[in-house]
Structure formats: C-alpha cells, structure tokens
Design a protein around this motif. Structure first.
Motif, PDB file in Angstrom:
ATOM      1  N   ASP A   4       0.809  -1.220   0.000  1.00  0.00           N
ATOM      2  CA  ASP A   4       0.000   0.000   0.000  1.00  0.00           C
ATOM      3  C   ASP A   4       0.842   1.270   0.000  1.00  0.00           C
ATOM      4  OD1 ASP A   4      -2.285  -1.562   0.146  1.00  0.00           O
ATOM      5  OD2 ASP A   4      -2.289  -1.533   2.337  1.00  0.00           O
ATOM      6  N   TRP A   5       1.954   1.241   0.726  1.00  0.00           N
ATOM      7  CA  TRP A   5       2.809   2.420   0.840  1.00  0.00           C
ATOM      8  C   TRP A   5       4.175   2.005   1.350  1.00  0.00           C
ATOM      9  CZ3 TRP A   5       4.422   2.634   5.812  1.00  0.00           C
ATOM     10  CH2 TRP A   5       3.568   2.120   6.796  1.00  0.00           C
ATOM     11  N   CYS A   6       5.140   2.883   1.147  1.00  0.00           N
ATOM     12  CA  CYS A   6       6.492   2.674   1.642  1.00  0.00           C
ATOM     13  C   CYS A   6       7.080   4.036   1.981  1.00  0.00           C
ATOM     14  CB  CYS A   6       7.350   1.965   0.590  1.00  0.00           C
ATOM     15  SG  CYS A   6       9.059   1.737   1.110  1.00  0.00           S
ATOM     16  N   ILE A   7       7.375   4.260   3.235  1.00  0.00           N
ATOM     17  CA  ILE A   7       7.985   5.514   3.676  1.00  0.00           C
ATOM     18  C   ILE A   7       9.483   5.443   3.394  1.00  0.00           C
ATOM     19  CG2 ILE A   7       8.448   7.038   5.638  1.00  0.00           C
ATOM     20  CD1 ILE A   7       5.487   6.868   4.736  1.00  0.00           C
ATOM     21  N   VAL A   8      10.025   6.515   2.830  1.00  0.00           N
ATOM     22  CA  VAL A   8      11.445   6.577   2.501  1.00  0.00           C
ATOM     23  C   VAL A   8      12.201   7.398   3.550  1.00  0.00           C
ATOM     24  CG1 VAL A   8      13.105   7.317   0.745  1.00  0.00           C
ATOM     25  CG2 VAL A   8      10.929   6.309   0.056  1.00  0.00           C
ATOM     26  N   GLY A  29       7.216   9.399   0.969  1.00  0.00           N
ATOM     27  CA  GLY A  29       7.068   7.988   0.664  1.00  0.00           C
ATOM     28  C   GLY A  29       6.770   7.721  -0.796  1.00  0.00           C
ATOM     29  N   VAL A  30       6.568   6.446  -1.065  1.00  0.00           N
ATOM     30  CA  VAL A  30       6.245   5.951  -2.399  1.00  0.00           C
ATOM     31  C   VAL A  30       4.991   5.098  -2.267  1.00  0.00           C
ATOM     32  CG1 VAL A  30       7.055   4.515  -4.299  1.00  0.00           C
ATOM     33  CG2 VAL A  30       8.687   5.913  -3.037  1.00  0.00           C
ATOM     34  N   ARG A  31       4.103   5.214  -3.232  1.00  0.00           N
ATOM     35  CA  ARG A  31       2.888   4.385  -3.234  1.00  0.00           C
ATOM     36  C   ARG A  31       2.416   4.225  -4.669  1.00  0.00           C
ATOM     37  NH1 ARG A  31      -0.412   9.300  -0.898  1.00  0.00           N
ATOM     38  NH2 ARG A  31      -1.195  10.160  -2.843  1.00  0.00           N
ATOM     39  N   PRO A  32       1.534   3.252  -4.924  1.00  0.00           N
ATOM     40  CA  PRO A  32       0.933   3.164  -6.261  1.00  0.00           C
ATOM     41  C   PRO A  32       0.108   4.417  -6.539  1.00  0.00           C
ATOM     42  CG  PRO A  32       0.553   1.141  -5.018  1.00  0.00           C
ATOM     43  CD  PRO A  32       1.109   2.141  -4.057  1.00  0.00           C
ATOM     44  N   GLN A  33       0.067   4.816  -7.785  1.00  0.00           N
ATOM     45  CA  GLN A  33      -0.709   6.000  -8.162  1.00  0.00           C
ATOM     46  C   GLN A  33      -2.196   5.787  -7.880  1.00  0.00           C
ATOM     47  OE1 GLN A  33      -0.348   7.088 -12.283  1.00  0.00           O
ATOM     48  NE2 GLN A  33      -0.794   9.222 -11.834  1.00  0.00           N
ATOM     49  N   VAL A  44       4.418  13.531  -0.282  1.00  0.00           N
ATOM     50  CA  VAL A  44       4.752  14.148   0.988  1.00  0.00           C
ATOM     51  C   VAL A  44       3.500  14.118   1.851  1.00  0.00           C
ATOM     52  CG1 VAL A  44       5.550  16.244   2.137  1.00  0.00           C
ATOM     53  CG2 VAL A  44       6.423  15.660  -0.142  1.00  0.00           C
ATOM     54  N   ASP A  45       3.661  13.681   3.112  1.00  0.00           N
ATOM     55  CA  ASP A  45       2.540  13.578   4.030  1.00  0.00           C
ATOM     56  C   ASP A  45       2.864  14.404   5.274  1.00  0.00           C
ATOM     57  OD1 ASP A  45       0.010  12.436   4.860  1.00  0.00           O
ATOM     58  OD2 ASP A  45       1.151  11.234   6.288  1.00  0.00           O
ATOM     59  N   LEU A  46       1.914  15.195   5.722  1.00  0.00           N
ATOM     60  CA  LEU A  46       2.098  16.030   6.904  1.00  0.00           C
ATOM     61  C   LEU A  46       0.874  15.910   7.794  1.00  0.00           C
ATOM     62  CD1 LEU A  46       3.772  18.276   8.359  1.00  0.00           C
ATOM     63  CD2 LEU A  46       2.425  19.931   7.061  1.00  0.00           C
ATOM     64  N   ALA A  47       1.108  15.754   9.087  1.00  0.00           N
ATOM     65  CA  ALA A  47       0.026  15.707  10.065  1.00  0.00           C
ATOM     66  C   ALA A  47       0.433  16.544  11.262  1.00  0.00           C
ATOM     67  CB  ALA A  47      -0.257  14.274  10.499  1.00  0.00           C
ATOM     68  N   THR A  48      -0.531  17.073  11.974  1.00  0.00           N
ATOM     69  CA  THR A  48      -0.267  17.791  13.210  1.00  0.00           C
ATOM     70  C   THR A  48      -0.877  16.995  14.347  1.00  0.00           C
ATOM     71  OG1 THR A  48      -2.264  19.129  13.027  1.00  0.00           O
ATOM     72  CG2 THR A  48      -0.257  20.022  12.057  1.00  0.00           C
ATOM     73  N   PHE A  49      -0.286  17.125  15.520  1.00  0.00           N
ATOM     74  CA  PHE A  49      -0.712  16.335  16.662  1.00  0.00           C
ATOM     75  C   PHE A  49      -0.952  17.237  17.859  1.00  0.00           C
ATOM     76  CE2 PHE A  49       1.229  13.371  13.871  1.00  0.00           C
ATOM     77  CZ  PHE A  49       0.524  12.193  14.047  1.00  0.00           C
ATOM     78  N   ARG A 125       7.545  -0.039   5.509  1.00  0.00           N
ATOM     79  CA  ARG A 125       6.462  -0.444   4.615  1.00  0.00           C
ATOM     80  C   ARG A 125       5.185  -0.811   5.345  1.00  0.00           C
ATOM     81  NH1 ARG A 125       8.789  -4.339   0.057  1.00  0.00           N
ATOM     82  NH2 ARG A 125       9.403  -5.655   1.753  1.00  0.00           N
ATOM     83  N   SER A 126       4.125  -0.810   4.567  1.00  0.00           N
ATOM     84  CA  SER A 126       2.822  -1.240   5.044  1.00  0.00           C
ATOM     85  C   SER A 126       2.938  -2.654   5.619  1.00  0.00           C
ATOM     86  CB  SER A 126       1.845  -1.237   3.869  1.00  0.00           C
ATOM     87  OG  SER A 126       0.709  -1.985   4.168  1.00  0.00           O
TER      88      SER A 126
END
Length: 148
Positions: A4-8, A29-33, A44-49, A125-126
């Motif tokens: 599903d996904w792979c964080i680099v 990360g990298v993921r299927p389109q 690029v993924d960003l979250a706030t906590f 990875r997932s």
C-alpha cells in the motif's frame, strides 16, 4: 508495487515518559498511483498532533496535488527539505524535488510537547503485505543541520 505504501524518510519523535508512540508527523514515501496500478508516485505527508497526554488523534494537512510527483524507478531524485517543528503554529515545511518546489507550507507541524525529535531514513512499509517484493533506497549527500 505490491504494498500500500512505503515511507522513505520520516520525521519522528520519542514520546515523553508514559506517552504512546504516534505516527510520524512528516514523511516522504512511495505508493501506487491508484490501487493495483503499476505507476508509482513520490508523496509528501504532513500531520499535526495535539498536546502530549491527549488521546486526540492528529489531523492530516492537505498539501495539494503538487505534493505528489510521478516516480520512475532506477532514477536519482534530488530532494531538499526545509522543516521547522512548530506544533504551536510556527512550523514550516518546504520540499523541493529536482529543484522544483512541490510543498510550501507554514503553520502547525510536529508533536506538541514531545521531545527527542529526529529524522529517520530507510524503508518503512505497510504491514499488510507479507511477501512483498524487495526494495532498496540509496541516500547520498544527506546533510542535517540548521539553515542559516
């Protein structure tokens, strides 16, 4: 890609004593389109906590379609990151891929009241893909420090 996904690369933080680990607030990360697609993208993924001690989950920040770049395997990418951890609202994230600005964000980033922040490089990875294909990444000319 069979997962599903792979964080680099990711920005992470050790929780304060007695707190639980949380997902990284910033990652590349990298993921299927699309599901089951052969084409892959760099994203690029960003979250706030919220403040440590809160059971509230983080929120994802919509960085727009420019934060997803078509990926070609066996090709080098120059990725430059400017990141300031600012859970109180003073954060900054700029990401360039091959000198093209794909993320230009100012606002909350990171974990509120968490300590021990660090960047992690590697393939994360997932877990829902036992038997996934092997992947490798090469990190060269990595420089961390305070920008002047």
């Amino acid at each position: 890609m069979t997962h599903d996904w792979c964080i680099v690369s990711q920005y992470n933080a050790r929780p304060s004593p007695g707190e639980r680990w949380r997902n990284p607030p910033f990652s590349i990360g990298v993921r299927p389109q699309a599901p089951h697609a052969r084409e892959e993208v760099l994203y690029v993924d960003l979250a706030t906590f919220p403040t440590a001690g809160s059971q509230e989950q983080g929120r994802h920040v919509d960085l727009g379609p420019e934060a997803v770049v078509p990926l070609q395997r066996d090709r080098s990418y120059a990725v430059a990151i400017d990141f300031a951890d600012g859970a109180g609202g003073e954060g900054l994230l700029k990401v360039r891929v091959d000198d093209k600005l794909i993320v230009d964000y100012a606002g909350p980033t990171g974990y509120a009241n968490f300590a021990g922040c660090f960047f992690a490089y590697g393939l994360y990875r997932s877990p829902w893909c036992p038997g996934c294909e092997g992947l490798s990444a090469r990190f060269v000319n990595v420089v961390e420090g305070v920008a002047e």
